[in-house]
Write a protein that holds these residues in place. Structure first.
Motif, PDB file in Angstrom:
ATOM      1  N   ASP A  32       0.841  -1.203   0.000  1.00  0.00           N
ATOM      2  CA  ASP A  32       0.000   0.000   0.000  1.00  0.00           C
ATOM      3  C   ASP A  32       0.863   1.234   0.000  1.00  0.00           C
ATOM      4  OD1 ASP A  32      -2.560  -1.372   2.192  1.00  0.00           O
ATOM      5  OD2 ASP A  32      -2.255  -1.466   0.028  1.00  0.00           O
TER       6      ASP A  32
ATOM      7  N   HIS B 225       2.269   6.915  -6.510  1.00  0.00           N
ATOM      8  CA  HIS B 225       1.398   7.954  -7.030  1.00  0.00           C
ATOM      9  C   HIS B 225       1.937   9.329  -6.687  1.00  0.00           C
ATOM     10  CE1 HIS B 225      -2.168   6.359  -8.929  1.00  0.00           C
ATOM     11  NE2 HIS B 225      -1.979   5.291  -8.209  1.00  0.00           N
ATOM     12  N   GLU B 226       2.324   9.474  -5.427  1.00  0.00           N
ATOM     13  CA  GLU B 226       2.808  10.776  -4.987  1.00  0.00           C
ATOM     14  C   GLU B 226       4.052  11.183  -5.769  1.00  0.00           C
ATOM     15  OE1 GLU B 226       0.979  12.526  -2.827  1.00  0.00           O
ATOM     16  OE2 GLU B 226      -0.308  10.779  -3.000  1.00  0.00           O
TER      17      GLU B 226
ATOM     18  N   THR C 137       3.320  12.064  -9.609  1.00  0.00           N
ATOM     19  CA  THR C 137       2.638  13.318  -9.956  1.00  0.00           C
ATOM     20  C   THR C 137       3.629  14.428 -10.295  1.00  0.00           C
ATOM     21  OG1 THR C 137       1.002  12.651  -8.352  1.00  0.00           O
ATOM     22  CG2 THR C 137       0.829  14.879  -9.247  1.00  0.00           C
TER      23      THR C 137
ATOM     24  N   ALA D 285       5.622  16.703 -18.355  1.00  0.00           N
ATOM     25  CA  ALA D 285       4.618  17.409 -19.173  1.00  0.00           C
ATOM     26  C   ALA D 285       5.090  18.819 -19.483  1.00  0.00           C
ATOM     27  CB  ALA D 285       3.291  17.423 -18.431  1.00  0.00           C
TER      28      ALA D 285
ATOM     29  N   PRO E 144      -4.099   5.466 -17.797  1.00  0.00           N
ATOM     30  CA  PRO E 144      -4.633   6.396 -18.807  1.00  0.00           C
ATOM     31  C   PRO E 144      -3.819   6.379 -20.104  1.00  0.00           C
ATOM     32  CG  PRO E 144      -3.382   7.611 -17.197  1.00  0.00           C
ATOM     33  CD  PRO E 144      -3.351   6.178 -16.776  1.00  0.00           C
ATOM     34  N   VAL E 145      -4.502   6.645 -21.214  1.00  0.00           N
ATOM     35  CA  VAL E 145      -3.856   6.566 -22.525  1.00  0.00           C
ATOM     36  C   VAL E 145      -3.665   7.975 -23.065  1.00  0.00           C
ATOM     37  CG1 VAL E 145      -3.971   5.441 -24.741  1.00  0.00           C
ATOM     38  CG2 VAL E 145      -5.229   4.494 -22.831  1.00  0.00           C
TER      39      VAL E 145
END
Lengths: 150, 741
Positions: B346, B353-354, B357, B364, B718-719
């Motif tokens: 977990d 995830h953290e 991002t 990006a 996600p794509v």
């Protein structure tokens, strides 16, 4: 023109801020890339769909969790939907809360679920607010004759 | 009157004599007549008398004798001729009969005598049988006693009850005064009085085991009579005035679990004995009989068996209790371990995830930046930022991977890549840092090193960077040189890698890379610690901060996964070090530069940019997700139909559709089933549409399953636009695509 540039910069800053604060992630960028002349309102459409969907799901969740005996499978399926939707548009924080929510569902922890529901509602409200602001800025730019920077 | 001339008239003086003769004859006749009568009477009375003939003869003989004597009575006086005739007849008859009888008696008397002998013989036999009967009866009694005793003893598995019962029953059966049991102590050097019959709680007094009497008893398995003055027998003060009763002692073997061999039933394998002492009542003249001694021996054996059963039972109960405890403890440990693993997973998932991002934000925004107006230097810098950040993203993936590495679930993503370009990139990335530290980096690739190789490019790059990075980190001056060449078989087998067995094959080669630096060097004793997770050598840690020590551990695992080996040599502190690793890479079948790995690189993109007219069906129950996917595909020029349920999908899907995207995370819908049913719909020789599954989580197991079910590709949500582009390219070109995470 100055106003447009300023608005554009404002938009860029705002967007960057949203990314930094984790409200949105790369997926949102992808969506924006899909928007072009043939599909000028793609993002707004998708996001509106997201709002509708989420509101419905949040209501369902509130109802289900309000019962005497909670059907955790139903809760889980709703949260799964919400997670899917939020990840599709890149609503990062909502997605994260959904993940935690699912864990509580698996553990059948009522208190945890209620807490998560509250959190999801908060995050959703926040991201909705932010996105609406974003769209407003875009509208302003378009109204002022500029184009939305990618 | 005639007078016969044969007899002279008696002289007148003998009338008295004649009278007496007369009387005697009379009485003889009487007797002679009564004897047969008596005989007949008594024989008639007795049931069996074999010699009746003899009796008759005898009777006749006696009667005739009597008759003769009777007739004699008449011959004393004057008698007639008839009387004389009768007398003569009688005498003749008598003579005949008596002769015959005499002759008969010769035969008969031995017989009669032998009857007597037989009678005597039979009497003896009867006496003997009586004795034997007595013996058998006693034995049977003993047997009964033993059975009863055994039954009592064996009816319980409790050691104390067994021993107590033995003593009680023995005491009762044999009417003993006292009965005692001495058990050996734990040390085995003494005998301790454990149980007695009469005293309730025997004082635990002990006797050393090395006593001649005790040894004598222990050395034989028979009950041995011992003297009442022996210390084991002196249990109570002498109550009687006279002799104390006889005492018998017998050994009771104490068997241990380990004594039970299948083949030799315990005779010699046991060394521990207990001593049972039995005392007859004093002042009685009783003695120990043989059968009583036998009884005692049998009982002693039975007690031994019963005790051993009790011991086995105790042992097995104890073992079972121990096992249960261990089970409980193990269960707890397992649950704790599971909790820990879950918590770790977990944590890793959330941390991932953290960490992702900001990474995504960097990537990006850097790519956004790349699209803007930049000066060439700025462009270079931005490219470097992008490369580093994508490497960092890989590293973050690897933190998750490390846990999967330990689970053994990590798999390499092999693809064809440009080996020379890899080395160039490594240099390119390292040079800036090295030049800041004023280090000179050089690399030399062997001329026979192929340009293209098949392997996991990402991870190989990671290994290289780690190794070279370490070299740079721990050097403050000098130069760093990188050598790469194909390893030949001799150099492959290294004494430092005893369990590294290179397997040669035609389409593989072993790449050997050596990175030599002139830096701080490593203490030889620290070398072994280098590859352990999170361990850092003292000296190095003190000098350099940063780095969790995971790097080399991960490298080692990757190298091992690639079928190779990695090690570091150093001559000592301050003498620099050389890191060497060997990995197994494949030789591509055709050096095709366009065959680049699927994973979308920011810099190179050889995918088809547009798919005009491609008919695509999208199945997804989530409205938002559906419209996003549709938007993506429309942007790429496809003709998209959407359905929201499996039934609709099966209804709508047709030959015209080229690709079907299935969202397999729909609850209540089994992705496999949908795929199977779609395939069923197109079982004719013309092939159905390509199926691509869209998944939200990276579950490795289901990927293999999808492959089996006939799904042509799996893509993770996600794509992005680029990803979708490449997905469609690959699937259409190769009819096969599996995205790795």
């Amino acid at each position: 023109m100055d106003g447009v540039v300023q608005l554009q910069r404002q938009l860029l800053d705002y967007t960057t801020q949203l990314f930094q604060e984790g409200f949105l992630n790369d997926q949102f960028t992808q969506l924006q890339q899909l928007q072009d002349e043939t599909n000028p309102d793609f993002v707004v459409e998708v996001v509106s769909l997201f709002f509708e969907d989420s509101e419905r799901l949040l209501n369902e969740l509130a109802n289900t969790l309000d019962q005497q005996s909670i059907d955790f499978r139903k809760v889980d399926s709703h949260v799964h939907q919400l997670k899917g939707s939020s990840s599709s548009i890149g609503a990062q924080r909502v997605q994260n809360v959904c993940i935690a929510f699912r864990n509580f569902c698996d553990a059948q922890n009522t208190e945890g679920c209620l807490k998560c529901l509250q959190q999801v509602k908060n995050e959703y409200a926040l991201v909705k607010n932010k996105l609406e602001t974003l769209f407003q800025l875009e509208q302003q730019i378009l109204a002022a004759g500029g184009s939305i920077p990618m | 009157m005639e007078s016969c001339d044969c007899i002279d008239p008696p002289w007148p003086g003998d009338e008295l004599l004649m009278k007496y003769q007369y009387i005697s004859d009379f009485f003889i006749a009487l007797a002679y007549f009564s004897i047969p009568l008596e005989l007949i009477y008594f024989v008639k009375k007795s049931a069996v008398f074999p010699y009746r003939w003899v009796l008759v003869q005898f009777g006749a003989f006696i009667v005739l004798c009597g008759a003769t004597h009777l007739i004699n009575l008449w011959t004393f006086g004057m008698h007639s001729r008839n009387v004389e005739v009768v007398m003569t007849t009688a005498k003749v008859l008598t003579a005949v009969v008596s002769c015959v009888t005499a002759l008969m008696l010769v035969h008969i008397i031995p017989d009669l005598l032998s009857v007597k002998t037989r009678e005597l013989f039979l009497k003896n036999k009867a006496a003997e049988l009586d004795r034997e009967m007595g013996l058998i009866r006693t034995q049977e009694e003993t047997g009964r006693h033993v059975r009863m005793l055994t039954h009592e003893i064996r009816s319980t598995l409790d050691r104390h009850t067994i021993l107590k019962t033995t003593l009680i029953e023995l005491g009762r059966t044999l009417s003993l005064e006292e009965c005692a049991l001495w058990m050996p102590t734990r040390t085995g050097l003494e005998l301790q009085l454990s149980y007695t019959l009469r005293q309730q709680n025997p004082v635990g007094f002990t006797i050393p085991i090395q006593h001649p009497v005790i040894n004598q008893v222990f050395s034989s398995n028979r009950a041995v009579k011992i003297s009442p003055n022996c210390p084991v027998a002196r249990l109570r003060p002498l109550a009687g005035k006279y002799m104390p009763g006889e005492v018998v002692a017998v050994r009771v073997p104490l068997l241990h679990l380990s004594n039970f061999q299948i083949n030799d039933w315990p005779e010699l394998s046991t060394k521990r004995y207990a001593l049972m002492v039995l005392m007859l009542p004093s002042d009685s003249a009783r003695q120990w009989h043989v059968h009583e001694l036998e009884l005692v021996e049998v009982v002693a054996d039975q007690v031994a068996v019963a005790l051993s059963h009790a011991a086995i039972l105790e042992e097995s109960m104890r073992a079972r209790d121990l096992l249960m405890e261990q089970n409980v403890a193990l269960d707890l440990a397992r649950r704790e371990a599971e909790t820990a693993v879950r918590a770790r997973n977990d944590f890793l998932a959330v941390m991932n995830h953290e960490m992702r991002t900001p990474m995504h934000a960097i990537i990006a925004l850097s790519s956004l930046l790349q699209e803007t107006e930049l000066t060439p230097e700025q462009r270079l810098m931005v490219e470097a930022i992008l490369k580093s950040s994508s490497l960092l993203a890989t590293l973050i993936n690897d933190v998750l991977d490390l846990s999967r590495l330990e689970d053994g679930s990590l798999q390499l993503e092999n693809g064809t890549f440009n080996l020379h370009a890899l080395f160039r990139e490594v240099l390119y990335l390292i040079k800036p840092i090295a030049s800041v530290k004023k280090l000179f980096v050089s690399s030399s690739l062997a001329p026979d090193l192929p340009e293209f190789a098949v392997g996991d490019e990402k991870r190989l790059m990671q290994i290289m960077l780690n190794v070279v990075g370490n070299a740079v980190k721990f050097s403050n001056e000098g130069n760093i040189s990188i050598f790469a060449f194909i390893a030949k078989s001799e150099s492959l087998r290294d004494s430092r890698a005893p369990d590294f067995f290179p397997v040669h094959s035609d389409n593989h080669f072993y790449l050997r890379v050596q990175v030599k630096d002139s830096g701080a060097g490593i203490d030889p004793q620290d070398i072994s610690k280098l590859f352990t997770k999170f361990a850092q050598c003292q000296s190095l840690a003190a000098r350099n901060s940063g780095g969790s020590g995971l790097g080399l551990a991960i490298c080692k695992r990757f190298v091992n996964l690639m079928g190779g080996h990695i090690w570091i040599e150093s001559e000592g502190l301050g003498k620099g070090s050389t890191a060497v690793f060997i990995v197994k890479l494949g030789i591509p079948e055709y050096s095709n530069e366009s065959k680049l790995p699927f994973f979308p690189k920011v810099s190179a993109n050889h995918c088809q940019t547009n798919f005009p007219g491609l008919k695509v069906l999208v199945m997804d129950d989530n409205g938002v997700s559906r419209s996003v996917t549709k938007g993506l595909l429309v942007h790429l020029g496809c003709d998209v139909t959407t359905v929201s349920s499996a039934d609709d999908c099966l209804r709508v899907v047709s030959q015209e559709h080229n690709v079907v995207f299935l969202d397999v995370c729909m609850p209540g819908v089994d992705g496999y089933e949908v795929a199977i049913r779609i395939h069923e719909k197109f079982t004719t020789c013309r092939q159905g549409p390509l199926l691509v599954a869209l998944m939200g989580n990276t579950d490795r197991v289901t990927k293999e399953n999808y492959l089996r079910v006939g799904i042509n590709g799996v893509v993770l949500k996600p794509v992005s636009v680029d990803k979708m582009r490449c997905v469609l390219s690959e699937v259409l070109e190769h009819r096969f695509l599996f995205e790795t995470c």
